[in-house]
Write a protein that holds these residues in place. Sequence first.
Motif, PDB file in Angstrom:
ATOM      1  N   GLN A 173       0.819  -1.211   0.000  1.00  0.00           N
ATOM      2  CA  GLN A 173       0.000   0.000   0.000  1.00  0.00           C
ATOM      3  C   GLN A 173       0.850   1.256   0.000  1.00  0.00           C
ATOM      4  O   GLN A 173       1.931   1.264   0.574  1.00  0.00           O
ATOM      5  CB  GLN A 173      -0.819   0.042   1.296  1.00  0.00           C
ATOM      6  N   LYS A 174       0.325   2.328  -0.563  1.00  0.00           N
ATOM      7  CA  LYS A 174       0.985   3.622  -0.451  1.00  0.00           C
ATOM      8  C   LYS A 174       0.184   4.522   0.481  1.00  0.00           C
ATOM      9  O   LYS A 174      -1.030   4.419   0.562  1.00  0.00           O
ATOM     10  CB  LYS A 174       1.099   4.268  -1.820  1.00  0.00           C
ATOM     11  N   THR A 218      -1.162   8.165   7.268  1.00  0.00           N
ATOM     12  CA  THR A 218      -1.630   9.407   7.880  1.00  0.00           C
ATOM     13  C   THR A 218      -0.562   9.940   8.832  1.00  0.00           C
ATOM     14  O   THR A 218       0.371   9.218   9.205  1.00  0.00           O
ATOM     15  CB  THR A 218      -2.912   9.169   8.694  1.00  0.00           C
ATOM     16  N   LYS A 257      -1.202   5.675  10.432  1.00  0.00           N
ATOM     17  CA  LYS A 257      -2.024   4.576   9.908  1.00  0.00           C
ATOM     18  C   LYS A 257      -1.860   4.451   8.387  1.00  0.00           C
ATOM     19  O   LYS A 257      -1.859   5.447   7.675  1.00  0.00           O
ATOM     20  CB  LYS A 257      -3.511   4.831  10.218  1.00  0.00           C
ATOM     21  N   ASP A 258      -1.737   3.214   7.907  1.00  0.00           N
ATOM     22  CA  ASP A 258      -1.710   2.977   6.462  1.00  0.00           C
ATOM     23  C   ASP A 258      -3.048   3.374   5.858  1.00  0.00           C
ATOM     24  O   ASP A 258      -4.095   3.195   6.472  1.00  0.00           O
ATOM     25  CB  ASP A 258      -1.485   1.482   6.169  1.00  0.00           C
ATOM     26  N   ARG A 259      -2.985   3.880   4.651  1.00  0.00           N
ATOM     27  CA  ARG A 259      -4.224   4.239   3.961  1.00  0.00           C
ATOM     28  C   ARG A 259      -4.636   3.108   3.021  1.00  0.00           C
ATOM     29  O   ARG A 259      -3.941   2.820   2.062  1.00  0.00           O
ATOM     30  CB  ARG A 259      -4.015   5.482   3.095  1.00  0.00           C
ATOM     31  N   GLU A 260      -5.782   2.500   3.267  1.00  0.00           N
ATOM     32  CA  GLU A 260      -6.275   1.470   2.362  1.00  0.00           C
ATOM     33  C   GLU A 260      -6.726   2.105   1.051  1.00  0.00           C
ATOM     34  O   GLU A 260      -6.518   1.562  -0.023  1.00  0.00           O
ATOM     35  CB  GLU A 260      -7.449   0.747   3.019  1.00  0.00           C
ATOM     36  N   PHE A 261      -7.375   3.258   1.164  1.00  0.00           N
ATOM     37  CA  PHE A 261      -7.853   3.968  -0.026  1.00  0.00           C
ATOM     38  C   PHE A 261      -7.164   5.327  -0.081  1.00  0.00           C
ATOM     39  O   PHE A 261      -7.745   6.352   0.224  1.00  0.00           O
ATOM     40  CB  PHE A 261      -9.376   4.093   0.010  1.00  0.00           C
ATOM     41  N   ASP A 262      -5.894   5.292  -0.461  1.00  0.00           N
ATOM     42  CA  ASP A 262      -5.100   6.518  -0.513  1.00  0.00           C
ATOM     43  C   ASP A 262      -5.553   7.409  -1.663  1.00  0.00           C
ATOM     44  O   ASP A 262      -5.436   8.632  -1.600  1.00  0.00           O
ATOM     45  CB  ASP A 262      -3.620   6.159  -0.703  1.00  0.00           C
TER      46      ASP A 262
END
Lengths: 350, 350, 350
Positions: free
Chosen positions: B61-62, B65, B69-74
Amino acid sequence: QSNVTIYGIVDTGFIKKSGHDVEMGENVNNRLGFRGVEDLGSGMKATFELEHRFDLNNGTQKGKTAAGKDREFDGAANVGLKGDAWGAVRLGRVNELTTETIRKFDPFYQYGVGAMLEGNQRSPRIDNTIRYDSPNWSGFHFGASYSLGGNTDSESIDGYMVDVKDAGADNDGYGIMLGYDNGPLALVGNWSRLADSKDSSVWNLGAAYRFGPAKVELVYQQTKDKGWANGEQADWQKVGSWNNGRVVNEYQGVDELKEKQWLLGLEWKLGPGRLNASAQWMEVEASGGQHVSDKDIYKYAIGYTYDLSKRTAIYGNVAYTDYDDKEVAAVYGDTDDGTYGVQVGITHKF
Amino acid sequence: QSNVTIYGIVDTGFIKKSGHDVEMGENVNNRLGFRGVEDLGSGMKATFELEHRFDLNNGTQKGKTAAGKDREFDGAANVGLKGDAWGAVRLGRVNELTTETIRKFDPFYQYGVGAMLEGNQRSPRIDNTIRYDSPNWSGFHFGASYSLGGNTDSESIDGYMVDVKDAGADNDGYGIMLGYDNGPLALVGNWSRLADSKDSSVWNLGAAYRFGPAKVELVYQQTKDKGWANGEQADWQKVGSWNNGRVVNEYQGVDELKEKQWLLGLEWKLGPGRLNASAQWMEVEASGGQHVSDKDIYKYAIGYTYDLSKRTAIYGNVAYTDYDDKEVAAVYGDTDDGTYGVQVGITHKF
Amino acid sequence: QSNVTIYGIVDTGFIKKSGHDVEMGENVNNRLGFRGVEDLGSGMKATFELEHRFDLNNGTQKGKTAAGKDREFDGAANVGLKGDAWGAVRLGRVNELTTETIRKFDPFYQYGVGAMLEGNQRSPRIDNTIRYDSPNWSGFHFGASYSLGGNTDSESIDGYMVDVKDAGADNDGYGIMLGYDNGPLALVGNWSRLADSKDSSVWNLGAAYRFGPAKVELVYQQTKDKGWANGEQADWQKVGSWNNGRVVNEYQGVDELKEKQWLLGLEWKLGPGRLNASAQWMEVEASGGQHVSDKDIYKYAIGYTYDLSKRTAIYGNVAYTDYDDKEVAAVYGDTDDGTYGVQVGITHKF
């Protein structure tokens, strides 16, 4: 492609709560799912569900396991078999019976600022579970679930389970549901115990009566919370635990919280939408520790959902929660003994 | 299923940059998205977009925040309403206006080794935003956006916002765009301020003129960067900050960078594809600290994209960037005062 | 939508292994994928694949890079071109040739409790790779792959590569495969080296013969494992490394493990399903350190897969592994010198 159905919900709006800036937030939980049904013949079917849950406002995933892993499919991840005659069995991550069935008796469906007070043992979805749902016999139906706790075998114990085991909190989970829904009347009763919860438990009863455009609902729920659920210790029990920069360890030393709660609800089809209202009372008894005491919580909520179509609606909800003091408010994630919440937003289903 | 359209882009190839081994990397950003439109009648529509962004070369993922937190829907996560008469409103994570509109005046669309020099306040997508886009009136159109900053209420302050607030960097975000695009001429002007950016700001103007197979473009952009954006402090301002194992705190003590940049671009339909070329100049002024100084950056890029079909293309791009010194190169992620970049690859849209 | 095919597998059941509680777990690996093919004309096609891998029982993603990032598309993330005449080239994250082709000679396909003993250099998918697959000429086919290791340029070295480089473990990866599959006979031979593996390597040979409802398989595989693979050090080589709460550093100081393994397999279409059985022997030689020694591992597995349809099956598998001692069992993730495993479950493809 024809084997898979894509579905989901997107919902966001603005929320103002006591002790918070205006924030963007959801009412109905955001999700994107993939599901399918295969006809195996002879009344048998194979089924699957995979469902992302996320925060629409920043695109981040929701959900984390006790071991600290993000959940890609927080909403559902299961495979099953279904028979016209005998019901359905699913394996994997599924809806927890108690939450799934009792939230139907809350006019706000346990969503948003107006939601039913959520006991500390609420877990809307559970892992490592085999769940059975009966067919519907003239309105009667029942369900049962069994959940494996984390691995505690001394040869290969899961890392996070060491603390759970030391606390004597390792146990398998169970759930049983009995329901009736026919004509004007709906009834449900549940008993459940989450896995790795130190034998905490929840039971509840819900009743609803429909007349004309209205539905009146009544819920009673009792929770025995020993400070653990799904392998994680509750913040209220942790020594020196923090929540958003504030210490919330006032309940340090307390062994168990007992929550008894009543909800009276009204759903009323009014104009092109629906008026929702509820009144609640929860009694919290703490045992163990220096701070043994009984606390009361009262909550009142009203809202209106305006349907732009079958799939799209805008809404506005208002709620006020009256806590005995800040100490008990902190256990339920609030900062003030009198907490109000206002939200407006949009829900779109696909 | 019919309610959802799946779309995306896959792109990768080989990149050789000064100070780096040959690496695999993208030109057009990789994405997988889900979107839909529901007709509500009377010229009204409901819309949604959910878009994964990722690194094709390792499947990760790219995006992250400020809270980590990783962005699932960046790429996008929003819901909206659209009216033929009044335009469109979207809520959630959306394209930032300044980046979305000015990149159209860069022949490389701010992708790959040939990209327009990206100011330190560039943020292609933004969270917690309500964005309005007008209809198109004979080429005229405008847009505006408002973004909520992180919660700083002392009762419930978001963990990562404590540092942001202490630095006086907490502010809401704004954006406004005016555009014209009709016949041979396209013009755009933007002003924007990211949320939690210590009141940093960006404004720019873009102009393009089309004649025959060619398009000539001119961009001017000015950025006032106070070292914060979207709740995160810039590496150049951090004390003892590291990037890939090297200390890059030469700008420690500097309060503000002012970037003034010009770009002259050419897109030329040549044979079965498109020749792209650009020349740029950026002036960086640092104020505060011991290292107050003005630095210049010059960048030249040329590339060719060969279309195998409407959806699939192969490309080759070359660029050279001439920095005044290594100190300013580090601020823009480069290691040498003269940095070249070469890439070849493939783009496929679906 | 018509450009994308959604596909996947959901599989779970119950597993009981020595030294573990009963756990839920998979046989065939769970996945959800998106793929497409575009016809470019003249026998040319563009292709892409994006594939999530996950644990169905708790909905979490599988896979992590050496740099510690979760893999959103652990199963595949690539784009390619395909020509009827010359074969296919793919770029990105792809199946590793040695694993992809040799697992077809294991009746359990390297899945579940019955799986072929997996050498320490097994990596079913690899990053940053360009892979070529030839067309099929009357059963003959071959493939080759080249993988870039992590960036070690001193100006910009990837954080996690510092340790890899210090250990002299940085190298690019290679793979070559020769195969034949026609009529009753199938043969394959592979040689491969993973990226950033300290020049570790694997080679193997597989042969299968089909007669009537049965297929008999024979595999020989030799692995030279120097304790690194894909930029990560093996647990067996780490000083004081832990696995689930137990120290497993008995091999500390050992430089290299050499694994020689034989597998004899049988797949037999029996009734409405398939009987699978295998017998294996692996010899492990350790060189360097104080614990230099040769260890033997024997494994026997049998299972039956009952097809409810072409897409849905239930299965039961049993296996017993006889390790020379606990020390070598730990290297392969087991806790006892005699380890049994039993599993029952369901697989559904879509």
